[in-house]
Design an enzyme around this catalytic site. Structure first.
Site, short mmCIF file in Angstrom:
data_model
loop_
_atom_site.label_atom_id
_atom_site.label_comp_id
_atom_site.label_asym_id
_atom_site.label_seq_id
_atom_site.Cartn_x
_atom_site.Cartn_y
_atom_site.Cartn_z
N ALA A 147 -5.69 8.15 3.31
CA ALA A 147 -5.32 7.35 4.49
C ALA A 147 -4.31 8.09 5.34
O ALA A 147 -3.60 8.98 4.85
CB ALA A 147 -4.72 6.01 4.04
N TYR B 144 -1.17 1.48 13.36
CA TYR B 144 -1.57 1.74 11.96
C TYR B 144 -2.34 0.54 11.41
O TYR B 144 -3.43 0.70 10.82
CB TYR B 144 -0.31 2.00 11.12
CG TYR B 144 -0.52 1.92 9.63
CD1 TYR B 144 -1.15 2.94 8.92
CD2 TYR B 144 -0.07 0.80 8.90
CE1 TYR B 144 -1.35 2.85 7.54
CE2 TYR B 144 -0.25 0.71 7.53
CZ TYR B 144 -0.90 1.74 6.85
OH TYR B 144 -1.08 1.64 5.49
N LYS C 239 -6.25 0.44 10.12
CA LYS C 239 -6.64 -0.02 8.77
C LYS C 239 -7.62 -1.19 8.86
O LYS C 239 -8.56 -1.29 8.07
CB LYS C 239 -5.40 -0.41 7.96
CG LYS C 239 -4.48 0.75 7.60
CD LYS C 239 -5.06 1.75 6.62
CE LYS C 239 -5.24 1.20 5.23
NZ LYS C 239 -5.73 2.24 4.29
N GLN D 97 0.43 9.08 -3.12
CA GLN D 97 1.18 8.25 -4.07
C GLN D 97 0.26 7.48 -5.03
O GLN D 97 0.41 7.56 -6.27
CB GLN D 97 2.06 7.25 -3.29
CG GLN D 97 2.78 6.30 -4.19
CD GLN D 97 3.70 5.34 -3.47
OE1 GLN D 97 4.65 4.87 -4.07
NE2 GLN D 97 3.46 5.04 -2.21
N1 NAP Z 1 2.66 3.23 1.17
C1 NAP Z 1 2.70 1.90 1.42
O1 NAP Z 1 3.76 1.29 1.53
C2 NAP Z 1 1.40 1.14 1.57
C3 NAP Z 1 1.46 -0.24 1.79
C4 NAP Z 1 0.26 -0.95 1.91
C5 NAP Z 1 -0.94 -0.28 1.83
N2 NAP Z 1 -0.97 1.06 1.64
C6 NAP Z 1 -2.27 1.74 1.55
O2 NAP Z 1 -2.39 2.23 0.23
C7 NAP Z 1 -3.18 3.41 0.23
C8 NAP Z 1 -2.47 4.49 -0.56
O3 NAP Z 1 -1.21 4.76 0.08
P1 NAP Z 1 -0.25 5.92 -0.44
O4 NAP Z 1 1.14 5.41 -0.36
O5 NAP Z 1 -0.78 6.47 -1.71
O6 NAP Z 1 -0.46 6.99 0.73
P2 NAP Z 1 -0.07 8.52 0.75
O7 NAP Z 1 0.89 8.83 -0.34
O8 NAP Z 1 0.32 8.83 2.16
O9 NAP Z 1 -1.43 9.25 0.40
C9 NAP Z 1 -2.48 9.33 1.31
C10 NAP Z 1 -3.33 10.51 0.90
O10 NAP Z 1 -4.42 10.58 1.80
C11 NAP Z 1 -4.66 11.95 2.05
N3 NAP Z 1 -5.39 12.14 3.30
C12 NAP Z 1 -4.93 12.05 4.56
N4 NAP Z 1 -5.91 12.33 5.43
C13 NAP Z 1 -7.01 12.60 4.69
C14 NAP Z 1 -8.35 12.96 5.01
N5 NAP Z 1 -8.74 13.12 6.28
N6 NAP Z 1 -9.21 13.16 3.99
C15 NAP Z 1 -8.84 13.03 2.69
N7 NAP Z 1 -7.58 12.69 2.33
C16 NAP Z 1 -6.68 12.48 3.32
C17 NAP Z 1 -3.30 12.59 2.09
O11 NAP Z 1 -3.40 13.96 1.88
P3 NAP Z 1 -2.40 15.00 2.61
O12 NAP Z 1 -1.04 14.66 2.10
O13 NAP Z 1 -2.90 16.33 2.19
O14 NAP Z 1 -2.53 14.72 4.07
C18 NAP Z 1 -2.61 11.87 0.95
O15 NAP Z 1 -2.79 12.57 -0.25
C19 NAP Z 1 -3.45 3.73 1.68
O16 NAP Z 1 -4.72 3.25 2.03
C20 NAP Z 1 -2.41 2.95 2.45
O17 NAP Z 1 -2.85 2.61 3.74
C21 NAP Z 1 0.18 1.78 1.50
#
Ligand code: NAP
Length: 286
Positions: free
Chosen positions: A62, A127, A131, A12
């Site tokens: 992540a 989780y 983190k 995302q």
């Molecule tokens: N979403 C929320 O509500 C939220 C809230 C607070 C903080 N955050 C933090 O914000 C950040 C971005 O979140 P997001 O919503 O963009 O997450 P996301 O949509 O789940 O994207 C995470 C990405 O990480 C990739 N990934 C997973 N394992 C990996 C690995 N071993 N090596 C390289 N890439 C890998 C995934 O690829 P695949 O799909 O191919 O596995 C995916 O493209 C994260 O650090 C998350 O913890 C998110």
């Protein structure tokens, strides 16, 4: 030209960065998906960093399945803890500045006032713990880093609460959403804009920062606003968390104080309700 690596580029936040990156001519981006660069592969990380001359690494990679992490902690920790350590080590060796994204879930949610960067994390979920381990690895191995804790990330990209609500709004006549978890929604494009500003300013004001949109809401408030903006008529009922049990414990209050980020980077952060209008509009255009 500033060279920037984006890991986890298909997620995302990675997609949000891509969506605005074209307008930022001074930065050259290298986007790596999980299959192009797996952050749990220490050798691949080192080799990649040695082959390119990155000024910054934005870590969007992540393990983000909060409930599955309860059962598969080792997997979550391999990515959110160890993988982040490998990135930090590679950044140290190649003098790359790391911009890492963390979460409000590092906090327990027992507070009733916004969490500051000085509050001690006390994760209540697997989780959140994974983190927090990532944050600790960064501060142990690196000095030139920004850890940006954000919350309730949503956008027109990937999987998120707004997109789930819009989908359910088309399928259901009635929906129940919890009203006793309070936080701040964050439009991923706003966060992406902040990250790019940070790179353009190229300061050395390293450290931990809290970034979300302005304002607070419950998930019920957020859902109601999404339906209003999308003009979806649905019967919406507020329920307690106990009525919708999930494997992972969520913080009941995870509002973060943004005074530090606003003062350090002279930021005006949009209110979540204003950003939601933009997100719903952009979602309709996809
Ligand atoms: N979403 C929320 O509500 C939220 C809230 C607070 C903080 N955050 C933090 O914000 C950040 C971005 O979140 P997001 O919503 O963009 O997450 P996301 O949509 O789940 O994207 C995470 C990405 O990480 C990739 N990934 C997973 N394992 C990996 C690995 N071993 N090596 C390289 N890439 C890998 C995934 O690829 P695949 O799909 O191919 O596995 C995916 O493209 C994260 O650090 C998350 O913890 C998110």
């Amino acid at each position: 030209m500033i060279n920037v690596l984006v890991t986890g580029a298909n997620g995302q936040l990675g997609s949000a960065i891509k969506s605005i990156a074209n307008t930022e001519g001074l930065i050259s981006f290298t986007y790596c998906t999980s299959s192009q660069l797996n952050i749990t592969d220490a050798d691949a990380i080192l080799e990649n960093f040695r082959s390119y001359d990155y000024d910054y690494c934005i870590n969007c990679a992540a393990y983000t399945n909060v409930d599955a992490a309860e059962e598969y902690f080792a997997q979550a920790n391999a990515i959110n803890g160890l993988g982040v350590k490998y990135l930090a080590t590679a950044c140290k060796e190649s003098r790359t500045k790391l911009i890492h994204i963390s979460t409000d879930f590092v906090f327990s949610g027992k507070h009733s006032l916004p969490y500051t960067e000085f509050d001690t994390p006390e994760p209540a979920s697997a989780y959140g713990l994974s983190k927090y381990r990532g944050e600790q690895e960064i501060s142990k191995h690196l000095s030139d880093y920004y850890i940006i804790r954000t919350s309730w990330l949503y956008s027109e990209f990937g999987h998120n609460f707004m997109k789930s609500m819009l989908k359910l709004g088309k399928e259901r006549a009635h929906l129940s959403v919890v009203f006793d978890q309070i936080g701040s929604p964050t439009y991923a494009v706003d966060l992406a804009r902040f990250i790019l500003q940070l790179i353009q300013k190229n300061t050395d004001a390293f450290g931990i920062y809290h970034y979300s949109n302005e304002g607070v809401a419950s998930w019920y408030d957020f859902a109601k606003a999404i339906f209003e903006e999308a003009d979806i008529r649905i019967a919406l009922s507020p329920i307690r968390t106990a009525e919708y049990p999930l494997p992972a414990k969520r913080p009941s209050y995870s509002v973060m104080d943004k005074a530090k980020v606003k003062a350090s980077f002279n930021l005006q952060i949009p209110h979540w309700r204003d950003s939601l209008i933009e997100a719903v509009k952009n979602n309709a255009l996809l």
